[in-house]
Scaffold this active site. Sequence first.
Site, PDB file in Angstrom:
ATOM      1  N   SER A  84       0.840  -1.195   0.000  1.00 30.95           N
ATOM      2  CA  SER A  84       0.000   0.000   0.000  1.00 30.95           C
ATOM      3  C   SER A  84       0.880   1.252   0.000  1.00 30.95           C
ATOM      4  O   SER A  84       1.589   1.491  -0.973  1.00 30.95           O
ATOM      5  CB  SER A  84      -0.951  -0.052   1.193  1.00 30.95           C
ATOM      6  OG  SER A  84      -1.996   0.870   1.053  1.00 30.95           O
TER       7      SER A  84
ATOM      8  N   GLU B 152      -9.528  -5.546  -3.296  1.00 32.24           N
ATOM      9  CA  GLU B 152      -8.877  -4.338  -2.780  1.00 32.24           C
ATOM     10  C   GLU B 152      -9.778  -3.578  -1.800  1.00 32.24           C
ATOM     11  O   GLU B 152     -10.262  -4.158  -0.845  1.00 32.24           O
ATOM     12  CB  GLU B 152      -8.400  -3.459  -3.937  1.00 32.24           C
ATOM     13  CG  GLU B 152      -7.153  -4.022  -4.632  1.00 32.24           C
ATOM     14  CD  GLU B 152      -5.929  -4.103  -3.712  1.00 32.24           C
ATOM     15  OE1 GLU B 152      -5.929  -3.503  -2.622  1.00 32.24           O
ATOM     16  OE2 GLU B 152      -4.964  -4.789  -4.083  1.00 32.24           O
TER      17      GLU B 152
ATOM     18  N   HIS C 101      -7.861  -5.525   0.478  1.00 35.99           N
ATOM     19  CA  HIS C 101      -6.585  -4.871   0.740  1.00 35.99           C
ATOM     20  C   HIS C 101      -5.965  -5.425   2.026  1.00 35.99           C
ATOM     21  O   HIS C 101      -6.626  -5.510   3.053  1.00 35.99           O
ATOM     22  CB  HIS C 101      -6.848  -3.372   0.883  1.00 35.99           C
ATOM     23  CG  HIS C 101      -5.648  -2.500   0.694  1.00 35.99           C
ATOM     24  ND1 HIS C 101      -4.880  -2.516  -0.451  1.00 35.99           N
ATOM     25  CD2 HIS C 101      -5.091  -1.555   1.498  1.00 35.99           C
ATOM     26  CE1 HIS C 101      -3.916  -1.617  -0.350  1.00 35.99           C
ATOM     27  NE2 HIS C 101      -4.015  -1.025   0.832  1.00 35.99           N
TER      28      HIS C 101
END
Length: 576
Positions: free
Chosen positions: A220, A351, A475
């Site tokens: 990230s 995600e 995510h």
Amino acid sequence: MRTLVAILLCVVSAVSAVSAVSAVTGSNDTENTFEVRTPLGSVRGSFLTTRLGKKIYSFRGIRYAEPPVGQQRFQQAVPVKPWSDVFDATEEGPSCPRYLGEIVSEDCLRLNVYTTKLPSQNPAEDKDMGRSVLVFFHPGGFYGFSGQSYIEGPQYLLDQDIILVTVNYRLSTLGFISTGDSLAPGNLGLKDQVEALRWVKRNIVAFGGNSNSVTISGYSAGSWSVILHMVSPMSRGLFHRAIAMSGSPTTPEPLPTEQKHLAKKQAELLGCPTDTTGNMLLCLNTKTIDEYVETLGKFSEWHGDPILVWSPVVEPEVHGRERFLPAQPADLIREGNFHQVPLITGVTKDEFGGVVVGLLEESKKGNDSTFQDLNQNWERIAPISFQYERNTNRSREISNALKEFYFKGKPISKDNVDGLAHMYADSIIIFPEHRLVNLVAAASKEPVYYYQFAYQGRYSFATWPDTKKPYGVVHHDDMLYLFYVSFFPYFEEGSPEIPTVERMTAMWANFVKTGEPIPKDNPTFKDVVWEVFTPSNKKYLQITDNLTIKSGLYEDRMKEWEKLFPLKPLSQSTKH
């Protein structure tokens, strides 16, 4: 509705105080410690244990730079000075001041080193020493998380014969204040990372590492960091391979050249003047860390959005100062002006789509106010949540085009919430990654390996409150198979997740050692070929219970974003 980042940070905060006593993290008794002599001085470590029972020599909280306190608060980090006493690295060091943080301190420029073999005093015994090194930059949107072992525990990866280094760096205002002038040009947190890489280059051999075989990796915001190191002149010669997981600075809109509005907002929240940069910084330098931490949640604008507040910036040129980022990352890549190294990069299946869990739970209780707000104020909210220019004719055109594409002209509701999930996923992660992989593959002489992580395990960062089952593969979920993240169960022998742990750690470690992800002579990967991505073949590895090569990831969705956010010709871009 709250963003997935906020949810994750709440989880981290809730467990961070107790995670250090986890049964699998080992003991810090004096009988279980040892020392290593480095060029800076001696370091005392303690033992951890890998999933398969190997002994990990663990050094936590090693200082790599002097504490950025006093007049150094808004200055570039300076290398740590040598020490005469033994540096105690047997326990967790502090994290940098962050949102919902525990045990934070400005004396946070620390790193952790993990290995299963140290150099012996007899060089003849060290036939396999000089192990390849994986340096990991943590996620958290440049305002959360840390490199501490309860988030990136080494217990899974260290069953492979590599060295792992995890790094803290300054966050939020303290790490990314940028006023566009010589007093605060920006990117302090990224320059901290450079100092950590310089520390690795100078000192990792003392831990049995090979300073000429260093892979930088991150998740990230940490993945953004990896790509920015690839285009930064400051990072030249400090790494040899790169792994960028779920994040890229090749965003729909160009990176800013300053963030004075955030600096002013921070000053106002802390009761400081904003008339000049100098007066603002003088006042900000007098405030305590607790005062900064208390204000971090006040930077959100709509239900926790935008997901990314503080951004790296294209810096002004300042005489006598190192410049981390001289131009837009996309332009530097297109020009071939970047460190061309083998690259693994990719995304998870869903995600940031997990943010819709909260919306649907509200709707079950009869509260559809967020849906109503989205429908009534779409042109105002969409640029905040999906992060593009605001209050312009172009902005309104983009917002309406996205609404038509993802919702087919229908009102946003629980019946078409997948469209909202896809918008969050595409805008924040998937389209920047799509742009990145195409740009790098077109410009680099080195291989680019693209993946989609779609393995659905029992655990996830986004779950339904009633069943505790995962929403999807969101995510951070792939981190669970590389690191022991201590607020999830430890995968014991026989856990259904073990084959994925073994695949992921083997591929990542083989890439760290060789620049190729698929190990040879490993029966787990029989007949598996991870083909290199090119802009024409668009090949990627889909990681589920099996490893399968596919082509054209989310092709229709990506075409829409390319149409709405085309890259300007280099001749029209800001040149460096």
